[in-house]
Design a protein around this motif. Structure first.
Motif, PDB file in Angstrom:
ATOM      1  N   ALA A  14       0.747  -1.190   0.064  1.00 15.42           N
ATOM      2  CA  ALA A  14      -0.029  -0.121  -0.031  1.00 15.42           C
ATOM      3  C   ALA A  14       1.040   1.325   0.068  1.00 15.42           C
ATOM      4  N   ASP A  15       2.032   1.229   0.829  1.00 22.26           N
ATOM      5  CA  ASP A  15       2.933   2.300   0.704  1.00 22.26           C
ATOM      6  C   ASP A  15       3.576   2.552  -0.712  1.00 22.26           C
ATOM      7  N   ARG A  16       3.870   1.364  -1.177  1.00 21.53           N
ATOM      8  CA  ARG A  16       4.728   1.564  -2.450  1.00 21.53           C
ATOM      9  C   ARG A  16       3.661   2.058  -3.794  1.00 21.53           C
ATOM     10  N   ALA A  17       2.259   1.576  -3.367  1.00 24.44           N
ATOM     11  CA  ALA A  17       1.405   2.255  -4.335  1.00 24.44           C
ATOM     12  C   ALA A  17       1.154   3.733  -4.307  1.00 24.44           C
ATOM     13  N   ALA A  18       1.122   4.256  -2.899  1.00 20.53           N
ATOM     14  CA  ALA A  18       0.952   5.604  -2.402  1.00 20.53           C
ATOM     15  C   ALA A  18       2.230   6.351  -3.003  1.00 20.53           C
ATOM     16  N   TRP A  19       3.314   6.020  -2.932  1.00 20.46           N
ATOM     17  CA  TRP A  19       4.719   6.503  -3.380  1.00 20.46           C
ATOM     18  C   TRP A  19       4.364   6.848  -5.020  1.00 20.46           C
ATOM     19  N   THR A  20       4.222   5.722  -5.683  1.00 17.93           N
ATOM     20  CA  THR A  20       3.884   5.575  -7.270  1.00 17.93           C
ATOM     21  C   THR A  20       2.790   6.748  -7.456  1.00 17.93           C
ATOM     22  N   ALA A  21       1.648   6.729  -6.786  1.00 16.78           N
ATOM     23  CA  ALA A  21       0.635   7.616  -7.086  1.00 16.78           C
ATOM     24  C   ALA A  21       1.040   9.036  -6.916  1.00 16.78           C
ATOM     25  N   LEU A  22       1.961   9.225  -6.037  1.00 18.13           N
ATOM     26  CA  LEU A  22       2.615  10.608  -5.898  1.00 18.13           C
ATOM     27  C   LEU A  22       3.286  10.970  -6.881  1.00 18.13           C
ATOM     28  N   GLN A  23       3.937  10.323  -7.367  1.00 18.39           N
ATOM     29  CA  GLN A  23       4.961  10.654  -8.840  1.00 18.39           C
ATOM     30  C   GLN A  23       4.098  10.618  -9.863  1.00 18.39           C
ATOM     31  N   SER A  24       3.232   9.664 -10.132  1.00 19.11           N
ATOM     32  CA  SER A  24       2.491   9.805 -11.374  1.00 19.11           C
ATOM     33  C   SER A  24       1.433  11.089 -11.393  1.00 19.11           C
ATOM     34  N   LYS A  25       1.162  11.803 -10.272  1.00 17.65           N
ATOM     35  CA  LYS A  25       0.536  12.849 -10.290  1.00 17.65           C
ATOM     36  C   LYS A  25       1.291  14.351 -10.187  1.00 17.65           C
ATOM     37  N   ALA A  26       2.665  14.007 -10.062  1.00 20.47           N
ATOM     38  CA  ALA A  26       3.518  15.179  -9.730  1.00 20.47           C
ATOM     39  C   ALA A  26       3.177  16.168 -10.724  1.00 20.47           C
TER      40      ALA A  26
END
Length: 364
Positions: A14-26
């Protein structure tokens, strides 16, 4: 701040997915620099498999991840950016509007000092410790390959004309030129690393691939595939054999250029330049916004770039004797290196000496 520090293997899906989501929307939040693959969880986890002391601090607000801070830590509390020395982009990945206190973060991570050499823009709490800022050229292809090529022709007409002519000549002098954007043959990766090692020795530079952990890291990243991260091996072939290759990392919108090299037997064709143009064309078709060529003075980067972004080096410290000692030891070396790199009258003679030493070393 609610800060928890994890070993790489302890980070939840879940944390990895949240990290990736932050990057994808940056890029939607005005911080496209945070989308760089060197800031991805995959890179931090891969370094953690190859180096000791990798940790990831997760900052939570109302129980939800708001920021991720990967770092490496020694037993004495000296902190470094993950992959310092091979990482071309460093910092804290965070949600829009997030603010933090650098010293509070260091205290929670058990660090007396955190050193960086490619800190991205927009990291003001860390940026206060920057000792220098440097250009990192990029190739913008978000408007498509044709738009990039038009701009290149307008800005560097001779370079563009000469490079495309060399590509045509290579095609005439061989039995065919082909390009593979995402080559999956590990043998070609080994060819690239051998070329790169020879280049380092030939030019008098330190051979990064003489360090086993870097070879392991590159091999691991070559085999890493997730959404949207991947290690990408791009290869230019002539006569059915590789003549230039590049290994880099990609996320949804950024291709980070990392290890380019070519077969010196084909040097008259400038296969490395041809390869970079082919990479730009394929990246544009793949939805990439820009190729990050990385910090450093190189003539080919100046010819290919559309603009510069900037990265910083330096360190953030707490009031601690370890921090004082580390800075006293590292500061003079960095200062001397940067003076040489920034002044042509010093850099060019130093470069000639290194190349001469490389020639002698290569003959032995």
């Amino acid at each position: 701040m609610d800060i928890s520090v994890y070993r790489p293997g302890e980070l939840t899906a879940a944390d990895r997915a949240a990290w990736t989501a932050l990057q994808s929307k940056a890029h939607l939040h005005g911080a496209p620099q945070l989308a760089n693959p060197f800031l991805s969880p995959e890179f931090a986890l891969a370094v953690g498999r190859c180096r000791r002391g990798v940790r990831i601090a997760v900052v939570r607000e109302d129980g939800e991840p708001a920021a991720f801070f990967p770092f490496q830590r020694s037993a004495a509390g000296v902190g470094r950016a993950v992959g310092l020395g091979v990482s071309d982009c460093q910092g804290l990945v965070h949600r829009p509007g997030f603010t933090w206190d650098a010293r509070e973060l260091l205290r929670a991570c058990g660090l007396a000092v955190w050193e960086f050499d490619h800190l991205v823009q927009g990291q003001e709490p860390f940026g206060s410790g920057a000792t220098g800022t440097f250009a990192s050229p990029v190739m913008d292809v978000d408007q498509g390959w044709d738009a990039y090529l038009r701009e290149l022709r307008a800005r560097s007409p001779k370079f563009t004309r000469t490079t495309l002519a060399k590509e045509r000549r290579l095609g005439r002098d061989s039995e065919g030129v082909t390009y593979v954007h995402d080559e999956r043959d590990p043998a070609v990766l080994r060819t690239l690393t051998a070329w790169k090692s020879a280049q380092y020795r030939r030019t008098g530079r330190s051979d990064r691939f003489a360090h086993a952990w870097i070879t392991r890291l590159v091999t691991r990243l070559f085999h890493t595939r997730s959404d949207p991260f991947a290690g990408i091996l791009s290869v230019l072939y002539a006569d059915g054999r590789p003549v230039a290759a590049h290994f880099g990392l990609r996320t949804e919108r950024v291709l980070a250029c990392w290890f380019p090299a070519y077969d010196p037997a084909y040097a008259r064709y400038s296969p490395g330049l041809i390869l970079h143009l082919r990479m730009a064309e394929a990246a544009a078709a793949d939805g990439i916004a820009h190729l990050d060529l990385g910090r450093g003075r190189k003539e080919y980067k100046d010819s290919l770039k559309t603009r510069d972004i900037h990265v910083s080096e330096g360190w953030v410290t707490r009031r601690h004797p370890i921090a004082v000692g580390h800075r006293a030891r590292r500061a003079p070396v960095r200062a001397l290196r940067n003076v040489v790199l920034s002044r042509p009258e010093l850099f060019e003679p130093a470069d000639r000496v290194l190349r001469r030493m490389g020639e002698i070393r290569s003959k032995n």
